[in-house]
Design a protein around this motif. Structure first.
Motif, PDB file in Angstrom:
ATOM      1  N   ALA B   5       0.631  -0.703   0.292  1.00 15.57           N
ATOM      2  CA  ALA B   5      -0.319   0.172   0.304  1.00 15.57           C
ATOM      3  C   ALA B   5       1.004   0.915  -0.217  1.00 15.57           C
ATOM      4  O   ALA B   5       0.585   1.686  -0.574  1.00 15.57           O
ATOM      5  CB  ALA B   5      -0.660  -0.339   1.389  1.00 15.57           C
ATOM      6  N   LEU B   6       1.793   1.162   0.363  1.00 13.76           N
ATOM      7  CA  LEU B   6       2.777   2.431   0.699  1.00 13.76           C
ATOM      8  C   LEU B   6       3.457   2.498  -0.551  1.00 13.76           C
ATOM      9  O   LEU B   6       3.787   3.955  -1.071  1.00 13.76           O
ATOM     10  CB  LEU B   6       3.420   2.310   1.669  1.00 13.76           C
ATOM     11  N   TYR B   8       2.837   1.754  -3.692  1.00 15.76           N
ATOM     12  CA  TYR B   8       1.349   1.998  -4.587  1.00 15.76           C
ATOM     13  C   TYR B   8       1.532   3.457  -4.259  1.00 15.76           C
ATOM     14  O   TYR B   8       1.297   4.140  -5.470  1.00 15.76           O
ATOM     15  CB  TYR B   8       0.346   1.019  -4.052  1.00 15.76           C
ATOM     16  N   LYS B   9       1.329   4.478  -3.170  1.00 13.59           N
ATOM     17  CA  LYS B   9       0.926   5.625  -2.594  1.00 13.59           C
ATOM     18  C   LYS B   9       1.887   5.991  -3.617  1.00 13.59           C
ATOM     19  O   LYS B   9       1.864   7.275  -4.113  1.00 13.59           O
ATOM     20  CB  LYS B   9       0.508   5.815  -1.248  1.00 13.59           C
ATOM     21  N   HIS B  12       2.653   6.348  -6.872  1.00 11.40           N
ATOM     22  CA  HIS B  12       1.389   7.501  -7.763  1.00 11.40           C
ATOM     23  C   HIS B  12       1.936   8.618  -7.284  1.00 11.40           C
ATOM     24  O   HIS B  12       1.951   9.468  -8.028  1.00 11.40           O
ATOM     25  CB  HIS B  12      -0.338   7.478  -6.717  1.00 11.40           C
ATOM     26  N   ASP B  13       1.937   9.080  -6.570  1.00 12.76           N
ATOM     27  CA  ASP B  13       2.868  10.374  -5.697  1.00 12.76           C
ATOM     28  C   ASP B  13       3.970  10.926  -6.263  1.00 12.76           C
ATOM     29  O   ASP B  13       4.016  12.220  -7.686  1.00 12.76           O
ATOM     30  CB  ASP B  13       2.668  10.518  -3.802  1.00 12.76           C
TER      31      ASP B  13
END
Lengths: 303, 271
Positions: B5-6, B8-9, B12-13
């Protein structure tokens, strides 16, 4: 089951004792208000629950999981609105909620979440362009993801107008009815007064009060506030009132108006004493002491 | 699987940063430019082209890696978004892994694409002989880039002082890319009381010292697959501990050691 358990927890920064041996238990299902003026140590306490800050002494746990030793487990059942956060630079509101959903392995619909906190129309805008109030709503939305058993909110209504603050309180009430424990900090008293079952007051890192609102009122001299308008105010008038047994405070607010907090039984005695002193009581009314009065009493603010 | 999840974020960021896309464009221009320009600079064979391209990668890729990684954690930490990131059930080690993976993907996707395109151009211009080892070149380049991502993320974990982060990234680049050879020579001279002969006939252990420089290890790895002039001093009559496997160990070490040091400091810190 106990949602939050703080055991003589302290945090020291150099010579500053930010949190001083706080002992606190919040039961599951409570709505708990954590009060104190700015700088009292509220955020430091919450940051220890989140393991952003390590306690100097003592321990804290959430649902029986030690916040430092078993931080991931401790945070697995909670929703958080932390202090001093900023949103992710380049992600949209929707992507923020998606991060929350992925992090908690939940299956909420991002749009439903954003709708609930009232920023649905801003879903596909970058959160870095949100106002403070919108960011606050977004992060509250992220906290609600996955139906957490405990909501841990640090000053949740900062940056919101009164209507927004009322909406947030309504959401907190709904969450509490669903069965969630709600713990939130504030330096604004009326918000806590409106929704909390119990409150703690923190002052200079120490817990100075821990009770229900009714309990606090009782401790506070029966919780009666008397507002008396006299025909005139003389030099010795306040002393006359203070001399009456059961009077806690007496303050001249306007030219000839006096605010008195006292026990219920002392009310008539005050009127009688004033009459005997030769003063005419033009008007008087009683109010229930607000938490504000108690707060001032406890923390010494404004003295 | 919390780190996913980290990552992925983070991916994206970071991948929405305009500066980054500018760098990617620059990368394609540089690699593409070299592919065309090699015909004027060196021998027109595919291995010679790869050796030349490796020289460009050697100087250029660390800049990109460091820029992608050096503010990764510290920026989140000082801005406060780390409070938001870590209020979820993620451990700090999840954050480190997630950030490393996220930033690595941000680096590798465009880099490998640009290098693959350069490879195609190279085949067209300089022939197919030696192209079977091109995947090795891509893998070694990736590992070389990741070594600097490790350095950068490790640096980013270690402190919140912006000044030290900037000095660290700049100093890291100068030392590891530009000045290592000078440091190496100076050390030898000091140890041998300034007898300059030692520089032409260096002792065995000094070869290993030299190999610690990431680009030397990178070239040493390439030498294992390409018959090129790179890293010549590590082949022939040399100790076994400067073999290609040692180059692999060293590059992995450049990822792992700074990360481990940074993580140790980060784990104990108040955010």
């Amino acid at each position: 089951m106990v949602a939050i358990d703080a055991n003589e927890v302290s945090k020291r920064y150099g010579t500053l004792q930010a949190v001083d041996r706080v002992d606190l238990t919040v039961e599951e299902g409570e709505t708990f208000g954590f009060l104190g003026p700015n700088g009292a140590g509220k955020s430091t306490f919450i940051n220890m629950l989140l393991d952003f800050v390590k306690p100097s002494h003592g321990s804290v746990s959430l649902f029986g999981n030690d916040c430092q030793g078993e931080g991931v487990a401790a945070r697995s059942r909670i929703g958080v609105l932390p202090e001093g956060y900023s949103t992710f630079d380049r992600l949209t509101g929707r992507q923020h909620v998606e991060y929350a959903i992925r992090s908690k392995a939940a299956d909420d619909d991002p749009i439903d979440v954003l709708d609930r906190v009232g920023i649905r129309e801003a879903a596909d805008r970058k959160a870095s362009g949100y106002s403070k109030g919108m960011a606050q709503r977004l992060v509250l939305g992220m906290a609600l993801v996955g139906e957490p058993d405990l909501l841990l909110l640090d000053e949740p209504t900062t940056g919101l107008d009164p209507n927004g603050a009322a909406e947030i309180r309504e959401i907190l009430r709904e969450e509490n009815e669903r069965g969630a424990t709600v713990f939130f900090s504030s330096h604004i008293l009326e918000q806590v007064e409106a929704v909390c079952d119990r409150v703690a007051i923190l002052q200079d890192g120490e817990l100075v009060a821990l009770d229900t609102i009714e309990g606090l009122r009782e401790t506070m001299g029966g919780g009666t506030k008397l507002v008396i308008t006299l025909d005139r105010l003389e030099d010795g008038t306040l002393e006359t009132i203070w001399a009456v047994e059961g009077v806690d405070t007496a303050v001249a607010t306007e030219e000839s108006t006096v605010e008195i907090t006292c026990t219920n039984d002392a009310k008539m005695d005050v009127i009688v004493a004033l009459h005997e002193a030769g003063l005419d009581v033009l008007n008087f009314r009683t109010e229930e002491a607000s938490l504000e009065d108690m707060f001032v009493e406890y923390t010494g603010a404004g003295r | 699987m919390s780190w996913r999840a980290l990552a992925y974020k983070d991916l994206h960021d970071a991948s929405r940063s305009r500066t980054l896309w500018l760098l990617v464009a620059l990368l394609i221009v540089v690699f593409g430019g070299y592919t065309v320009g090699h015909g004027y600079l060196g021998e027109e064979t595919f291995p010679a082209f790869v050796a030349g391209l490796a020289g460009v990668v050697g100087v250029f890729l660390p800049v990109l890696s460091l820029l992608i990684g050096y503010k990764s954690v510290v920026h989140e930490r000082t801005s406060g978004s780390l409070h938001l990131t870590l209020s979820f059930p993620h451990s700090r080690s999840d954050l480190v892994v997630g950030t490393l993976v996220g930033r690595s993907l941000v680096l590798l996707a465009p880099t490998l694409l640009a290098l693959a395109l350069a490879g195609v151009g190279g085949v067209v211009l300089y022939g197919t002989e030696g192209t079977v080892a091109y995947p090795l070149f891509l893998a070694a380049s990736a590992l070389y880039g990741l070594a600097f991502v490790g350095v950068a993320v490790g640096l980013s974990l270690s402190t919140t002082a912006d000044r030290w982060i900037t000095f660290g990234a700049l100093g890291g680049y100068l030392l590891l890319v530009q000045l290592w050879d000078n440091l190496h020579s100076l050390t030898l001279l000091v140890l041998h009381r300034f007898e300059f002969a030692v520089l032409t006939d260096i002792p065995d252990w000094a070869l290993l010292f030299r190999l610690i420089k990431p680009s030397e290890s990178y070239y040493r790895l390439l030498r294992a697959g390409f018959d090129v002039s790179l890293a010549g001093r590590y082949v022939g009559d040399v100790p076994v501990y400067v073999g290609w496997w040692m180059a692999l160990v060293i590059l992995v070490g450049w990822i792992a050691v700074p990360l481990a040091v940074g993580y140790r400091r980060f784990r104990a810190a108040d955010l």
